[in-house]
Design a protein around this motif. Structure first.
Motif, PDB file in Angstrom:
ATOM      1  N   SER A  54       0.821  -1.215   0.000  1.00 18.58           N
ATOM      2  CA  SER A  54       0.000   0.000   0.000  1.00 18.58           C
ATOM      3  C   SER A  54       0.850   1.258   0.000  1.00 18.58           C
ATOM      4  O   SER A  54       0.524   2.238  -0.673  1.00 18.58           O
ATOM      5  CB  SER A  54      -0.936   0.014   1.221  1.00 18.58           C
ATOM      6  OG  SER A  54      -1.807  -1.085   1.204  1.00 18.58           O
ATOM      7  N   LYS A 149       2.830   4.475  -3.658  1.00 17.08           N
ATOM      8  CA  LYS A 149       1.579   3.865  -3.218  1.00 17.08           C
ATOM      9  C   LYS A 149       1.092   2.822  -4.227  1.00 17.08           C
ATOM     10  O   LYS A 149       1.280   2.964  -5.432  1.00 17.08           O
ATOM     11  CB  LYS A 149       0.499   4.940  -3.027  1.00 17.08           C
ATOM     12  CG  LYS A 149       0.868   6.021  -2.015  1.00 17.08           C
ATOM     13  CD  LYS A 149      -0.217   7.083  -1.930  1.00 17.08           C
ATOM     14  CE  LYS A 149       0.169   8.177  -0.935  1.00 17.08           C
ATOM     15  NZ  LYS A 149      -0.866   9.238  -0.857  1.00 17.08           N
ATOM     16  N   ASN A 150       0.450   1.786  -3.689  1.00 18.76           N
ATOM     17  CA  ASN A 150      -0.218   0.766  -4.506  1.00 18.76           C
ATOM     18  C   ASN A 150       0.701   0.186  -5.588  1.00 18.76           C
ATOM     19  O   ASN A 150       0.455   0.323  -6.785  1.00 18.76           O
ATOM     20  CB  ASN A 150      -1.485   1.338  -5.155  1.00 18.76           C
ATOM     21  CG  ASN A 150      -2.471   1.848  -4.133  1.00 18.76           C
ATOM     22  OD1 ASN A 150      -2.645   1.245  -3.078  1.00 18.76           O
ATOM     23  ND2 ASN A 150      -3.098   2.979  -4.420  1.00 18.76           N
ATOM     24  N   PHE A 153      -0.174  -1.561  -9.188  1.00 15.33           N
ATOM     25  CA  PHE A 153      -1.615  -1.380  -9.347  1.00 15.33           C
ATOM     26  C   PHE A 153      -2.040  -1.517 -10.809  1.00 15.33           C
ATOM     27  O   PHE A 153      -3.166  -1.928 -11.111  1.00 15.33           O
ATOM     28  CB  PHE A 153      -2.031   0.010  -8.814  1.00 15.33           C
ATOM     29  CG  PHE A 153      -1.717   1.148  -9.753  1.00 15.33           C
ATOM     30  CD1 PHE A 153      -2.712   1.710 -10.547  1.00 15.33           C
ATOM     31  CD2 PHE A 153      -0.424   1.650  -9.871  1.00 15.33           C
ATOM     32  CE1 PHE A 153      -2.422   2.751 -11.420  1.00 15.33           C
ATOM     33  CE2 PHE A 153      -0.138   2.685 -10.731  1.00 15.33           C
ATOM     34  CZ  PHE A 153      -1.138   3.242 -11.516  1.00 15.33           C
ATOM     35  N   ARG A 159       1.338  -8.160  -9.331  1.00 15.39           N
ATOM     36  CA  ARG A 159       0.901  -8.029  -7.945  1.00 15.39           C
ATOM     37  C   ARG A 159       0.460  -9.385  -7.379  1.00 15.39           C
ATOM     38  O   ARG A 159       0.678  -9.682  -6.206  1.00 15.39           O
ATOM     39  CB  ARG A 159      -0.236  -7.008  -7.852  1.00 15.39           C
ATOM     40  CG  ARG A 159      -0.597  -6.621  -6.409  1.00 15.39           C
ATOM     41  CD  ARG A 159      -1.653  -5.541  -6.375  1.00 15.39           C
ATOM     42  NE  ARG A 159      -2.008  -5.200  -4.993  1.00 15.39           N
ATOM     43  CZ  ARG A 159      -1.391  -4.283  -4.272  1.00 15.39           C
ATOM     44  NH1 ARG A 159      -0.390  -3.598  -4.788  1.00 15.39           N
ATOM     45  NH2 ARG A 159      -1.769  -4.042  -3.027  1.00 15.39           N
TER      46      ARG A 159
END
Length: 619
Positions: A54, A149-150, A153, A159
């Motif tokens: 995150s 972040k992320n 994504f 991921r």
């Protein structure tokens, strides 16, 4: 037909390049921490959430960036550290290829805040999928903050390949330790999910090692320090008594950059030869400083594998430096020539060293190479040492070769004494009323219907426990014996992260362990058949054994844990066993599905057949 080859769009090209540089969240941690070090920061803070999936944020008080530099830093192959091709051979910084930030921006949502001391306002940039979404001036302290972040994504397939949070967190902690250890003069902190895991004030290298690897190293380190005109080696090596079954605490740094080198590791291992068991590994943190022109650090995307111009010299220096350090602190065994009076009769000792001999010796190049400062690495090429064999005339060997028929046939011995065919295992039976005999508190001799067998008590118990734990892991949990007084166990941060990942599987195997604050656990219960009272040592040794198995990719996490516990809980050599205990151990062994070998493939017993015994006695 139309042309088929076309240039990839920048965002796709960046994602492909990111596959080399950013393999998992810890890869981004490494790159961002190294950039902060290069910026001249004295304080570096790492903040992660959800094991980096995150959020990964690095805040430093370094030099900061101008508005133009902040924007340019995300372009591919944009760097402040290389201006011409010759700079590649003078690399002193951590990052240098200009790929890190571009790769991070290709697979994550990035927010950058930065300000130089001479600027009135800082710069804020927001990037997603390699595209700048926002850029504006902001109020900010001197330094840089990069928040990633992320991760992945926009690459969901990548991921999905990420491991559990505990595993990814372990990798982040490893990368943090490697950077923090190389720069003890810099303050580092690591905060995960709002909890501070590391708070490392600036200090000496020894203090940093103890803070990172545990207080048990405080009085167990030997200082290594050797300076030459070719390279400098410094750091610490562990005393032989703290050698472990795993390579965990072994660190090599070249010009402050962490590297992996099996070749240099062999040099250290050879320095410890005959001081530690063959299956143990010493602890060391060694730094090598040498001219960057002598190495090539751009041979691997992670920059953890480098090439030396002359590996043999480095090997010799590392080996000599560690040996010297161990000898200096009276750890290595010393030679006492007084014990052998025959040495006193040698010509070199008994005859006087006349002035004529002194002049002759001082004129030789061998003497000069040893007496000139920092010339050890030139001895082989300068001196006549390579002609030493000429001083010794060849003599006829007086040792007669062994006759062929005097050497026992090893194959025949193995087949008759040790070899045990699979079909014979089922026929082998212990005699019911016969007593067992324990030898050297390690082996058990038992009579069988075919002769007798010699059982290794630890190997046999390891096989029994292994099959018991496998059954438990398949859905039949082992009974837990709750402790009357729960024990609190304090671990090092890497071990705490590892144990937290293993807690669900340990519960199936009879352990009841709960997290109790930072790096602390409470042992509420242990397997019912395990002796209580030494839980802390048992857990630490189990983790060490787990890390020993951890390099074997063919084992699952649960298999590694089961093997570790079976080895840890098995009765060790040196323990006396009563007749009842030996009988129970032998019966349980032959009740196993595969009684003849341990989980690792070593024999649990050796069978001596009656006909072979009779032939040994000529019957």
């Amino acid at each position: 037909m139309s042309d088929r080859i076309q240039l990839l769009p920048d965002n796709i090209a960046n994602q492909i390049a990111a596959g080399e540089v950013i393999q998992r969240p810890s890869s981004a941690v490494k790159e961002l921490l190294e950039n902060a070090v290069d910026a001249g920061a004295t304080e570096i803070k790492l903040i992660v959430a959800d094991a980096g999936k995150s959020l990964i944020q690095v805040i430093d008080n370094g030099s900061g960036m101008s508005e133009t530099d902040a924007r340019m830093s995300f372009e591919r192959h944009a760097t402040s550290k290389i201006s011409n091709i010759d700079d590649l051979f003078r690399i002193r910084t951590m990052g240098f290829r200009g790929e890190a930030l571009a790769s991070i921006a290709a697979v994550a949502q990035v927010e950058l805040k930065s300000r130089r001391e001479e600027d009135d306002a800082g710069t804020y940039i927001e990037i997603e999928n390699s595209l700048v979404k926002k850029q504006e001036p902001i109020a900010f302290q001197v330094g840089t903050s990069i928040a990633m972040k992320n991760v992945f994504f926009n690459v969901p397939a990548r991921r999905n390949f990420l491991k559990s949070n505990a595993v990814e967190m372990r990798h982040i902690v490893d990368e943090f330790i490697r950077v923090a250890m190389a720069f003890p003069e810099i303050f580092f902190s690591l905060t995960a999910n709002g909890q501070e895991i590391f708070h490392l004030g600036s200090g000496s290298l020894k203090q940093r090692i103890v803070h990172l690897l545990g207080n048990n190293y405080t009085a167990k380190l030997v200082n290594v320090q050797e300076n030459t005109d070719y390279l400098n080696i410094y750091g610490f090596a562990g005393k032989p008594e703290i050698a472990k079954k795993t390579r965990g605490d072994q660190y090599f740094f070249v010009n402050n950059r962490f590297i992996r080198s099996a070749y240099l590791n062999h040099a250290v291992m050879s320095a410890y030869q005959q001081m530690i068991p063959a299956d143990s590994f010493p602890m060391y943190v060694l730094f090598i400083d040498l001219d960057p022109a002598q190495i090539d650090i751009n041979v691997h995307p992670t920059k953890q594998e480098i090439k030396f111009e002359d590996e043999k010299i480095i090997y010799a220096f590392v080996q000599a430096a560690v040996k010297h350090a161990l000898a200096q602190f009276s750890i290595m065994p010393t030679l006492n020539f007084d014990l052998d009076p025959g040495i006193q009769q040698l010509d070199a000792v008994s005859k006087p060293f006349t002035d004529e001999k002194k002049v002759h010796a001082a004129a030789s190049s061998l003497y000069n190479t040893f007496t000139q400062k920092n010339q050890a690495h030139l001895i082989e090429s300068k001196s006549e040492l390579k002609h030493w064999k000429d001083f010794f005339p060849a003599k006829e060997s007086q040792i007669e070769p062994l006759q062929k028929d005097t050497v026992p046939d090893k194959l025949e011995y193995e087949q008759s004494a040790i070899g045990l065919a699979a079909n014979a295992i089922q026929k082998l039976q212990l005699l019911e009323n016969a007593d067992l005999l324990q030898l050297h508190n390690t082996y058990m001799a038992a009579s069988t219907n075919q002769g007798f067998i010699l059982i290794h008590q630890q190997a046999a118990h390891e096989r029994i426990l292994y099959e018991r734990y496998v059954t438990a892991a398949k859905g039949r949990p082992i009974a837990t014996q709750r402790s009357l007084f729960p024990l609190t166990v304090q671990l090092t941060t890497p071990d705490a992260v590892l144990l937290q990942d293993l807690l669900p599987d340990l519960q199936m195997l009879g352990y009841e362990i709960e997290l109790f604050g930072k790096d602390t656990f409470v042992v509420q219960g242990t397997p019912a058949d395990v002796d209580q009272g030494n839980e802390k040592v048992a857990i630490e040794q189990m983790l060490e054994q787990y890390k020993h198995f951890n390099n074997d990719v063919k084992f699952s996490k649960r298999e590694k844990l089961i093997r570790s516990l079976a080895w840890q809980h098995a009765v060790k050599p040196g323990r006396f066993l009563a007749q009842k205990e030996m009988k129970a151990l032998a019966d349980e062994l032959f009740a196993c599905a595969q009684p003849n070998i341990t989980p690792s493939g070593n024999p649990t017993y050796i069978a001596f057949k009656k006909d072979y015994l009779e032939r040994m006695f000529g019957r």
